[in-house]
Design an enzyme around this catalytic site. Structure first.
Site, mmCIF file in Angstrom:
data_model
loop_
_atom_site.group_PDB
_atom_site.id
_atom_site.type_symbol
_atom_site.label_atom_id
_atom_site.label_comp_id
_atom_site.label_asym_id
_atom_site.label_seq_id
_atom_site.Cartn_x
_atom_site.Cartn_y
_atom_site.Cartn_z
ATOM 1 N N HIS A 1 -37.241 7.092 -4.611
ATOM 2 C CA HIS A 1 -36.551 5.864 -4.217
ATOM 3 C C HIS A 1 -35.472 6.130 -3.162
ATOM 4 O O HIS A 1 -34.563 5.325 -2.983
ATOM 5 C CB HIS A 1 -35.882 5.207 -5.435
ATOM 6 N N GLU B 1 -46.630 -4.189 -2.715
ATOM 7 C CA GLU B 1 -46.228 -4.063 -1.307
ATOM 8 C C GLU B 1 -47.425 -4.136 -0.369
ATOM 9 O O GLU B 1 -47.339 -4.704 0.730
ATOM 10 C CB GLU B 1 -45.449 -2.763 -1.090
#
Length: 325
Positions: A129, A60
């Site tokens: 998450h 990312e």
């Protein structure tokens, strides 16, 4: 108007912007060949090719930084995160660099990049998450934050976000991807950032929410009407920043009561800011203390039974509304 899913509405909006502007690209892990983790980008690789729909390495930090640099050079990248929880890996690129470049360049360099993907709990994927980081994203000057609750808003807001010259954090909800509703077909259909929507008119209490919490608010408003003869107004914020303060204040001044609902954690949450706004600019209109229902202030539970009660439920919101009334 055709009835399509939230997922397909996003797909439609992305396709239209990719078609309209050759500078728009979509990048992220598995967005091309795998069609995205939640299949939002299905069919886009076949239509626009690998130079516009770009599979990235699992980093990312790398592809967010790439997108920020590309946007500074005139591109309009759309970055997909599998989960918004992964934005922490790219915190410097998003919240330090993207948000500040326009200011630090004296307005000479725009950063028209969109970071999008699911930001929610409720899917039993564990604490790492399941973040809903709209509060800290909105705390960053120069950053815009959007949380659509319906398929039409998903399409109209993603198109506006892509066209915007500032970085936009676009936060979707996994649970809403399969939700279906009417969505305008016209390619010029956009919804301006920073414009809330009064979903249901009411006169007794304002229930103010964003994202999936809007649907919880609507369930509560229906029960208040059917079983208690109470008229609740439901306001969907749509955008967290810019925030439509005028619509919030108009609603509260009309109903004289406010209940704030969010799936974010309570400490320094979005609704803490809205609570301050109401007491600061509409205090004399209030007939009761402002109510607030948010997620339980703890890391998101993995257990389905625990996570179900950790998020704002219809029962919790209804109880709070009746207490205020």
């Amino acid at each position: 108007m055709p009835i399509i899913s939230y997922r397909d509405a996003l797909n439609q909006g992305l396709a239209e912007e990719l078609q309209r502007d050759p500078n728009v690209v979509l990048m992220g892990e598995e967005v091309a060949q795998f069609k995205g983790s939640y299949k939002v980008s299905e069919g886009l690789l076949e239509k626009f090719g690998p130079s516009r729909i770009i599979d990235t390495p699992i980093s990312e930090a790398a592809f967010s930084g790439l997108a920020v640099g590309a946007s500074m050079m005139g591109m309009r990248p759309v970055v997909e995160f599998m989960f918004w929880s992964f934005c922490y890996v790219a915190f410097d690129q998003i919240f330090n660099n993207a948000a500040n470049v326009r200011y630090m360049s004296g307005g000479l360099i725009n950063v028209p990049v969109v970071f999008r993907g699911p930001a929610n709990g409720g899917t039993n994927v564990g604490a790492t998450h399941s973040h809903t980081p709209e509060n800290f994203a909105a705390n960053t000057p120069g950053m815009k934050v959007v949380c659509p609750a319906t398929p039409a808003d998903a399409k109209g807001l993603i198109k506006s976000a892509i066209r915007d010259n500032d970085p936009v954090c676009f936060m979707e909800n996994t649970i809403l991807y399969n939700m279906k509703d009417e969505v305008p077909e016209e390619e010029d259909f956009i919804i301006p950032l920073g414009k809330a929507r009064v979903v249901v008119e009411g006169k007794d209490i304002s229930i103010i929410a964003h994202g999936k919490a809007v649907h919880t608010a609507l369930e509560v408003a229906e029960e208040l009407s059917d079983k208690h003869n109470i008229s609740a107004e439901v306001v969907d914020l749509r955008s967290i920043r810019p925030l439509d303060e005028e619509t919030i204040l108009q609603s509260v001044k009309k109903t004289n009561r406010a209940l704030l609902v969010e799936e974010n954690k309570p400490f320094c949450g979005v609704d803490a800011q809205i609570c301050f706004l109401i007491q600061d600019q509409a205090f004399d209109y209030l007939d009761a203390p402002i109510g607030r229902v948010s997620a339980v202030d703890a890391p998101q539970a993995y257990s389905k039974a625990l996570e179900t009660v950790q998020l704002p439920t219809k029962e919790k919101v209804l109880k709070s509304a009746l207490q205020i009334l």
